[in-house]
Structures are given as C-alpha cells and as structure tokens.
Enzyme design. Structure first.
Site, PDB file in Angstrom:
ATOM      1  N   ASP A   1     -75.601  52.929  16.190  1.00  0.00           N
ATOM      2  CA  ASP A   1     -76.712  53.965  15.722  1.00  0.00           C
ATOM      3  C   ASP A   1     -77.546  53.309  14.664  1.00  0.00           C
ATOM      4  O   ASP A   1     -77.321  53.187  13.022  1.00  0.00           O
ATOM      5  CB  ASP A   1     -75.530  55.220  14.979  1.00  0.00           C
TER       6      ASP A   1
ATOM      7  N   TYR B   1     -86.871  61.732  13.688  1.00  0.00           N
ATOM      8  CA  TYR B   1     -87.336  62.025  12.359  1.00  0.00           C
ATOM      9  C   TYR B   1     -86.794  62.514  11.694  1.00  0.00           C
ATOM     10  O   TYR B   1     -87.062  62.892  10.274  1.00  0.00           O
ATOM     11  CB  TYR B   1     -86.808  64.108  13.672  1.00  0.00           C
ATOM     12  N   LYS B   2     -85.963  60.803  11.081  1.00  0.00           N
ATOM     13  CA  LYS B   2     -85.599  61.064   9.613  1.00  0.00           C
ATOM     14  C   LYS B   2     -86.561  60.480   9.272  1.00  0.00           C
ATOM     15  O   LYS B   2     -87.586  60.756   8.870  1.00  0.00           O
ATOM     16  CB  LYS B   2     -84.368  60.589  10.135  1.00  0.00           C
TER      17      LYS B   2
ATOM     18  N   ARG C   1     -76.412  65.560  -1.091  1.00  0.00           N
ATOM     19  CA  ARG C   1     -77.075  63.756  -0.081  1.00  0.00           C
ATOM     20  C   ARG C   1     -78.331  63.956  -1.204  1.00  0.00           C
ATOM     21  O   ARG C   1     -78.985  64.984  -1.036  1.00  0.00           O
ATOM     22  CB  ARG C   1     -76.873  63.892   0.912  1.00  0.00           C
TER      23      ARG C   1
HETATM   24  C1  PLP Z   1     -79.187  62.775  12.361  1.00  0.00           C
HETATM   25  C2  PLP Z   1     -77.722  61.063  13.592  1.00  0.00           C
HETATM   26  C3  PLP Z   1     -77.470  61.450  14.421  1.00  0.00           C
HETATM   27  C4  PLP Z   1     -78.209  62.545  15.727  1.00  0.00           C
HETATM   28  O1  PLP Z   1     -78.922  63.389  17.250  1.00  0.00           O
HETATM   29  P1  PLP Z   1     -79.053  64.244  17.656  1.00  0.00           P
HETATM   30  O2  PLP Z   1     -79.195  64.068  18.720  1.00  0.00           O
HETATM   31  O3  PLP Z   1     -80.315  64.073  16.714  1.00  0.00           O
HETATM   32  O4  PLP Z   1     -78.955  65.727  17.085  1.00  0.00           O
HETATM   33  C5  PLP Z   1     -76.799  60.961  15.064  1.00  0.00           C
HETATM   34  N1  PLP Z   1     -76.279  60.077  15.157  1.00  0.00           N
HETATM   35  C6  PLP Z   1     -76.312  60.048  13.533  1.00  0.00           C
HETATM   36  C7  PLP Z   1     -75.565  58.988  12.822  1.00  0.00           C
HETATM   37  C8  PLP Z   1     -77.421  60.659  12.437  1.00  0.00           C
HETATM   38  O5  PLP Z   1     -77.358  60.340  11.716  1.00  0.00           O
END
Ligand code: PLP
Length: 415
Positions: free
Chosen positions: A200, A225-226, A374
């Site tokens: 991930d 979106y990050k 954070r």
């Molecule tokens: C932000 C994040 C997600 C977000 O998942 P969404 O399906 O977009 O809500 C998933 N896994 C990790 C490790 C994250 O940091």
C-alpha cells in the site's frame, strides 16, 4: 545545517536555497495557514479549478456523451495511471486508476490469494491502517476457506514468512508512525518463502522514492488525494506486475474489465492487459482533477523532493526537541531518515485538544488515536520557516496550556 540550536534565520536560509520553492505558487493555500496535513488531504493545485470547469462545462455540458470519444475520456484513466506509474517505478502496462484504495486492495488481495490456493495466511503488521486490516478480514470471511489475517510487530515480519503465508500485505510508510519498510528486502524475503506481496503506497506515492520494478513487487495500491493532490476522495491507483496479469483472477469482474466491453457479451472474458483489474465506468471528472496533481508531481525531480522531505522532517523533529522540551512530547517517528517517510508523529497524553488548539491557530496537522499529533511534510508547498512558526505555536499552546480550553476538548467526527 548547523549542529547547534537552529534559529529562524537558519531556516530562512534553507528556504532561499530551496530549488523546489517555486512550486508553492502553483498551489492555492489560504494566507496565514501552515498546512501540515498534505499526507491526509493534499492542497489544491491552482490549475485544478480551471481543468475541472472546462471538463464540466464544455466536455460534459456541450459534448455530452460524444466526449467519451471526442474529448478522449476513454483514454484518460489509462493515461493518468501510466503517469502515476512513472512516479513509483512501475513496469509499463501494470497501472490502472479508479475505485478507492480500499476497493483496490480487495481486488488485488483477492487475486493474490487466488494465485496461492494452497496457502491460508495474509501476513501483515498489527499497526497497519485499519481499512487494510478490515478488507483482509472481510475477504477472508467471504472466502470461507479458513484464511487468517496474521498481524505481527514490524520487526517480526521477516521471521513470520513461512510456507503458510500466501500474501505479505504491508503499507510501505506507516500512517501512524511514519516508519518506512524496506520494500525490496521484504519483497525478496516474501518471494523466497513462496509468498506474493501487496504494497500500500498511500503515504509513499509522490512523497518518497518508490521503485516497484526494481523491487520486483507483485501488487500495489495507493491514494490519489494525499501527496498526489488529486482532491478529496480522488480515485485511487493499483499496480499488478505485468508478469502476473495473464493468470490473474480478480474477485470483481465488471464490464470495463471485459475483453470487449462494447460487444455486450453474456459471459465474462477478461481483457488481456491491466484493464482486467478495472470494474466499471471511470470517474472522469475526478480523474481529470487528479491528473493536474500528478502532472505537478512529475515536474518535480524525486531526488529533490526526497532531499527536502528528509531535511524538513529532520528540522521539525529537532525544533520540537529544542523548543518544546519538558512538555511531555515524544517523537515516535524513526530518528533515522532512511527509515522514515515524509511525516513526523509526536505522542502527547492530550494530543486531541493540543491539535485542536493548533488548528485554531492556523497550524493544521491531525490527530490519530489514541495520542498522536501527526505532521506531514509536503516539499512542494511547504517552506522551512513555516516549520519554525508551527513549532513556535506548538510551544505556546503547551506552555500557556491553551489546549485546556473547553472548545478544544470536544471530539469532532473527523480527527
Ligand atoms: C489513507 C489510506 C487509505 C485510504 O483508503 P480509502 O479507501 O481511500 O479511504 C488506505 N490505506 C492506507 C494505508 C491509507 O493511509
């Protein structure tokens, strides 16, 4: 950087020498706000509003359904996917964009388990992001074949790779601590044990160097979106090593994954390439917004982004130690920059109200239960002097106990 105590002048000097400084004006950020939450929701590129407005008014409003062909909507998802692939060292032909990170994880984990039918364990880190753990648990339950999500401490992962493990599922940079795994080393260890890997990259893409091809990674997913600045709920991405595609069996077989979607056949036949990992109609407006953020990220050399990110996390941690000593803060991110992503996490017994007080003073980070402040460092739009100013606000909130005010102690739904 001097070894002695840092001064605000030192940081202004770092800003003057910053080769990425000109990216700041490409983002729309409210005056006076110090934004340390780009790891959770990236800032808005200035060009996004124009791109989305053209798409909505002209391509959709006037072009209507003709735009699938005439405005290139059919090619848009694949084009953006390949651009993201360049940021993370993907083997060409392995990237797709769409759905959420959670849903993409479900799809890839399903394919990985199907490729290891004789094994039953999904190995992961206990501190992994909850949605990753929940998706793995839900999929295991659905399969009803006795799969187990085995959660161990980060240091115990390599030793836990035995012949029961079907998949090693890890988040490259931990959302809570900012600790970064050695992707190539763990992928190699997983392969040696006969397991596949799902990485991930939610806190990696656009923030730290990633080389999926070099690591010989099998599967990967990540957020738009990050650090990619694609906007709230932006489409996520997925990666499947092309060497695995021909045999890959995904648990959601929708018409966009069909070999010939517009033949409208009654029986599913998977597309040859990565299209088989897609499901249904792509969110075109959101993908257009995401492309603006991805294009900006591609303009910035990753070596410069990483160097600035490392300098920023180092400076921030040093300033917290130097200026906030005696206030009960504990930096929980790794001290070694090589093992740290682009954030600094600081534990404090009253982290929630402290963060609320910081936000009220225009220093925006976030709180992660139970006790972590954070702070995300985004090299494209953050300056070093801002770090000084942010830590100064933190120092005052702690020294003056501003956080004790009742309004900062009311829990809101998003933290
Ligand atoms: C932000 C994040 C997600 C977000 O998942 P969404 O399906 O977009 O809500 C998933 N896994 C990790 C490790 C994250 O940091």
């Amino acid at each position: 950087m001097p070894i002695s105590a840092l001064t605000r002048e030192d940081l202004i000097a770092l800003d003057r020498a910053d080769t990425l400084a000109s990216f700041r004006e490409r983002f729309s950020l409210p005056a006076g706000v110090i934004y340390l939450d780009g790891n959770s929701l990236g800032a808005m590129p200035r060009a996004t509003a124009g791109r989305v407005s053209t798409m909505v008014e002209q391509e959709w409003g006037t072009g209507l359904i003709r735009s699938w062909n005439d405005a290139g909507w059919m090619d848009l998802p694949g084009r953006i996917a390949d651009k993201i692939g360049r940021l993370i060292g993907a083997v060409p032909g392995g990237m797709a964009v769409g759905d959420s990170t959670s849903v993409n994880l479900f799809k890839l984990l399903g394919a990985a388990l199907a490729a290891r039918p004789e094994r039953r364990v999904i190995l992961t880190e206990r501190g992994n992001f909850p949605t990753d753990l929940y998706i793995a648990q839900g999929l295991s339950k659905l399969l009803a074949q006795g799969h187990e999500v085995r959660m161990v401490a980060p240091d115990d992962i390599a030793a836990a790779l035995d012949d029961s493990v079907a998949v090693l599922m890890l988040t490259h940079v931990n959302y809570h601590t900012g600790a970064m795994f050695n992707m190539s080393g763990l992928t190699e260890a997983a392969h040696a044990a006969g397991a596949l890997t799902v990485w991930d990259l939610a806190h990696s893409a656009g923030a730290v160097p990633v080389d999926l091809a070099g690591a010989d990674a099998d599967f990967a997913i990540g957020c738009g979106y990050k650090y990619l600045n694609g906007g709230p709920g932006a489409p996520a991405f997925l990666y499947v090593a092309p060497r695995l595609l021909a045999d890959a069996c995904f648990p959601i077989t929708g018409w966009w994954g069909h070999a010939a979607p517009f033949s409208f056949e009654a029986v599913f036949r998977p597309a040859d390439g990565i299209a088989r990992a897609t499901v249904g109609t792509a969110p075109i407006i959101s993908i257009a917004a995401l492309e603006v953020g991805v294009d900006l990220a591609l303009e910035a050399p990753m070596a410069a982004v990483r160097a600035k990110s490392v300098a920023m996390t180092d400076v921030f941690a040093r300033l917290v130690q130097q200026r906030c000593a005696g206030h009960g803060l504990e930096i929980i991110s790794p001290a070694d920059a090589a093992k740290r992503g682009s954030q600094v996490s600081v534990a404090h017994p009253n982290a929630y109200p402290v963060m609320q007080a910081l936000i009220a003073h225009n220093v925006i980070g976030d709180f992660r239960a139970p006790d972590v402040l954070r702070f995300g460092m985004t090299p494209l739009y953050l300056g070093f002097a801002e770090l000084w100013d942010a830590v100064e606000v933190l120092r005052r909130v702690l020294a003056e106990e501003t956080w004790k005010r009742p309004q900062f102690n009311v829990r809101r739904s998003v933290t």
